[in-house]
Write an enzyme that holds these catalytic residues in place. Structure first.
Site, PDB file in Angstrom:
ATOM      1  N   SER A 269      -9.592  -1.292   7.275  1.00  0.00           N
ATOM      2  CA  SER A 269      -8.986  -0.926   5.821  1.00  0.00           C
ATOM      3  C   SER A 269      -8.441  -2.372   5.189  1.00  0.00           C
ATOM      4  O   SER A 269      -8.157  -2.303   4.008  1.00  0.00           O
ATOM      5  CB  SER A 269      -8.084   0.084   5.919  1.00  0.00           C
ATOM      6  OG  SER A 269      -8.950   1.343   6.001  1.00  0.00           O
TER       7      SER A 269
ATOM      8  N   LYS B  47       0.967  -1.292   0.058  1.00  0.00           N
ATOM      9  CA  LYS B  47      -0.014   0.064  -0.074  1.00  0.00           C
ATOM     10  C   LYS B  47       0.979   1.106  -0.108  1.00  0.00           C
ATOM     11  O   LYS B  47       1.957   1.105   0.564  1.00  0.00           O
ATOM     12  CB  LYS B  47      -0.684  -0.108   1.291  1.00  0.00           C
ATOM     13  CG  LYS B  47      -1.990   1.018   1.363  1.00  0.00           C
ATOM     14  CD  LYS B  47      -3.109   0.524   2.575  1.00  0.00           C
ATOM     15  CE  LYS B  47      -3.775   1.634   2.944  1.00  0.00           C
ATOM     16  NZ  LYS B  47      -4.605   1.350   4.118  1.00  0.00           N
TER      17      LYS B  47
ATOM     18  N   SER C  39      -9.712   1.411   3.387  1.00  0.00           N
ATOM     19  CA  SER C  39      -8.899   2.188   2.270  1.00  0.00           C
ATOM     20  C   SER C  39      -7.710   1.413   1.613  1.00  0.00           C
ATOM     21  O   SER C  39      -7.413   1.866   0.518  1.00  0.00           O
ATOM     22  CB  SER C  39      -8.030   3.106   3.152  1.00  0.00           C
ATOM     23  OG  SER C  39      -7.226   2.672   4.215  1.00  0.00           O
TER      24      SER C  39
HETATM   25  N1  GLN Z   1     -13.096   3.418   6.896  1.00  0.00           N
HETATM   26  C1  GLN Z   1     -12.433   3.893   8.161  1.00  0.00           C
HETATM   27  C2  GLN Z   1     -11.981   5.151   8.146  1.00  0.00           C
HETATM   28  O1  GLN Z   1     -12.376   5.768   7.327  1.00  0.00           O
HETATM   29  C3  GLN Z   1     -11.141   2.963   8.497  1.00  0.00           C
HETATM   30  C4  GLN Z   1      -9.949   3.111   7.738  1.00  0.00           C
HETATM   31  C5  GLN Z   1      -9.001   2.255   7.956  1.00  0.00           C
HETATM   32  O2  GLN Z   1      -8.963   1.218   8.616  1.00  0.00           O
HETATM   33  N2  GLN Z   1      -7.801   2.977   7.484  1.00  0.00           N
HETATM   34  O3  GLN Z   1     -11.276   5.881   9.237  1.00  0.00           O
END
Ligand code: GLN
Length: 493
Positions: free
Chosen positions: A179, A80, A155
């Protein structure tokens, strides 16, 4: 040396092919680079493709195979774009970091490279990992290989899409509130968020430091164990890293759950959970019951507060972590001629996207004098109550099973104007980060042709139980063997 890439789909199969001498790492790497370039116009999974570096790593392995003992040696994967790799751009999906190249490697990157791993590129993500669909990336929107009009989740959507499309044998994601697990569920993959502290965060660009963890996205449970064997280790460069040595997770690939008690917390099957999702997860639970596990329905009353607690704590930590992007130390700086304070402001106004700005404002507010007790402190107190719910559950259960996400992958654009709906897609994963425990998403069915994931949860450092239960399930099912049809629309067999 040429070979049929379609006959090899997991990292362990790629490793077997390498070890048998049937194929070189260079051939694997070239084949994957070719495939990912062909798919990329529709998939948009990558922010950087590192052809030269990947081929050089493959050649290093091919020239001296005996120097590398890891089963992932020579096996290409992706990371990532919020994990530092020397010489490669590291954008975090944000304009504010465009053009910045880190001067050091993340500890996980060193672990992969030292083991002879090959990194094909850096994958797309929601800006600074804030989002659930990859639509918040400043650069591109990644598609779900199962249906290109849908999101891959987020994400870590680029990592999930790359593995699901067969453009990488493994990928790393980061998980602050879901994510890794939610994209794994949306793309039909295995995704593991390890216990907080099990994997080093050194060199992972911080979003919310008390919640962030790095973990694998793979096609099956064995691959997840192989990647975890490289990632899990004590790191003196991360003060929150757990000092105990990690076990060999492949030892937990045992087809047996007899005697295990599985807890099913009813709060995770509440409103908003699609019927198909709930029934696929329940069918999986029943299968494990047939294999000898005991099943127990339980209640975790504080789970309903997880979302509001998370949306205080995560933005608060983010507002502090993202204060460093000032136009001086990293990436973008405004071209406007002005004094230094105006320069900071203008740089941040130009560099951050709407979601990130909103979270910085909420977080700054929650931490500010006069509001700290009412918001941040209160959220931390409720976090403790939530953690106690998990402690109580694990007194009588070895693991818990829930859906990973309430729905299957939604359409691109469907939720971007409705932040509440977007945030609801993490309702099952967020409590897990707040408690610091491990969570694994495993493919457990399909609904209208889209993958469904179940989430296995264990007590802190209970990853081995998750591997065992997930492996047992996988041995009796073939959801992990299903592959998306990647032919462009209208093309027939
Ligand atoms: N979707 C969650 C957020 O927007 C978690 C994102 C993540 O795990 N980085 O914070």
């Amino acid at each position: 040396m040429s070979f049929d890439l379609d006959s090899i789909s997991t990292a362990w199969q790629a490793s077997e092919a390498l070890c048998s001498g049937k194929v070189s790492s260079e051939a694997h790497t070239r084949a994957l680079l070719e495939r990912l370039r062909a798919l990329e116009p529709r998939l948009n999974a990558f922010l950087a493709i590192l052809d030269d570096e990947a081929l050089a790593a493959a050649a290093r392995y091919d020239e001296n195979r005996s120097a590398f003992a890891s089963p992932l040696a020579g096996v290409p994967g992706a990371i990532k774009d919020n994990m530092c790799l020397i010489g490669a751009p590291n954008t975090c999906g944000s304009k504010i970091l465009a053009g910045w190249k880190p001067p050091y490697n993340a500890t996980v990157v060193n672990a992969i490279l030292d083991a002879g791993g090959v990194i094909l590129g850096k994958t797309n993500l929601d800006e600074f990992a804030m989002g659930s669909s990859t639509e918040n990336s400043a650069f591109k929107v990644t598609s779900n290989p199962w249906d290109f009009s849908r999101v891959p989740g987020g994400s870590s959507g680029g990592s999930a899409a790359a593995v699901a499309a067969g453009a990488a044998f493994w990928a790393l994601g980061s998980d602050t509130g879901g994510s890794i697990r939610q994209p794994a569920a949306f793309c039909g993959l295995v995704g593991l968020k390890p216990t907080y502290g099990r994997v080093s965060r050194y060199g992972l660009v911080a979003y919310a430091s008390s919640l962030d963890q790095i973990g694998p996205l793979t096609r099956d449970v064995r691959d997840a164990a192989l990647v975890m064997n490289l990632l899990a280790a004590h790191d003196p460069l991360d003060s929150t890293s757990w000092p105990e040595p990690a076990p060999d997770y492949t030892k937990s690939l045992v087809n047996d759950v007899s005697g295990m008690t599985i807890g099913v917390p009813k709060e995770f099957f509440g409103q908003g959970v699609e019927e198909d999702v709930a029934s696929a997860v329940w069918a999986a639970i029943r299968l494990l019951e047939q294999k000898g596990a005991r099943v127990k329905e339980i209640s975790m009353p504080n789970v309903e507060y997880a979302l509001p607690v998370y949306y205080i704590i995560a933005p608060a930590e983010a507002s502090s972590n993202l204060a460093r992007y000032d136009g001086v130390r990293y990436g973008h700086r405004t071209e406007m001629q002005c004094d230094h304070v105006a320069m900071f402001e203008q740089t941040r106004a130009e560099g951050f996207g709407a979601e990130v700005k909103q979270r910085i404002m909420i977080g700054t507010y929650a931490l500010s004098a006069g509001y700290y007790d009412a918001y941040y402190l209160k959220a931390q107190q409720v976090r403790t109550l939530l953690r106690r719910d998990f402690d109580a559950a694990f007194e009588t259960c070895d693991l818990l099973i829930t859906p990973t996400a309430p729905t299957t992958a939604f359409r691109i654009g469907e939720r971007s104007s409705d932040p509440f709906q977007m945030k609801l897609s993490d309702v099952c994963t967020i409590p897990v980060n707040l408690a610091g425990i491990p969570g694994m998403s495993v493919p457990c069915g399909f609904s209208n042709g889209l993958p469904v994931g179940m989430q296995l949860l264990g007590p802190a450092f209970g990853e081995e139980t998750l591997f065992r239960a997930a492996y047992t399930f996988e041995q009796s099912t073939d959801y992990h063997l299903a592959r998306p049809d990647l032919r462009p629309c209208g093309e027939s067999h």
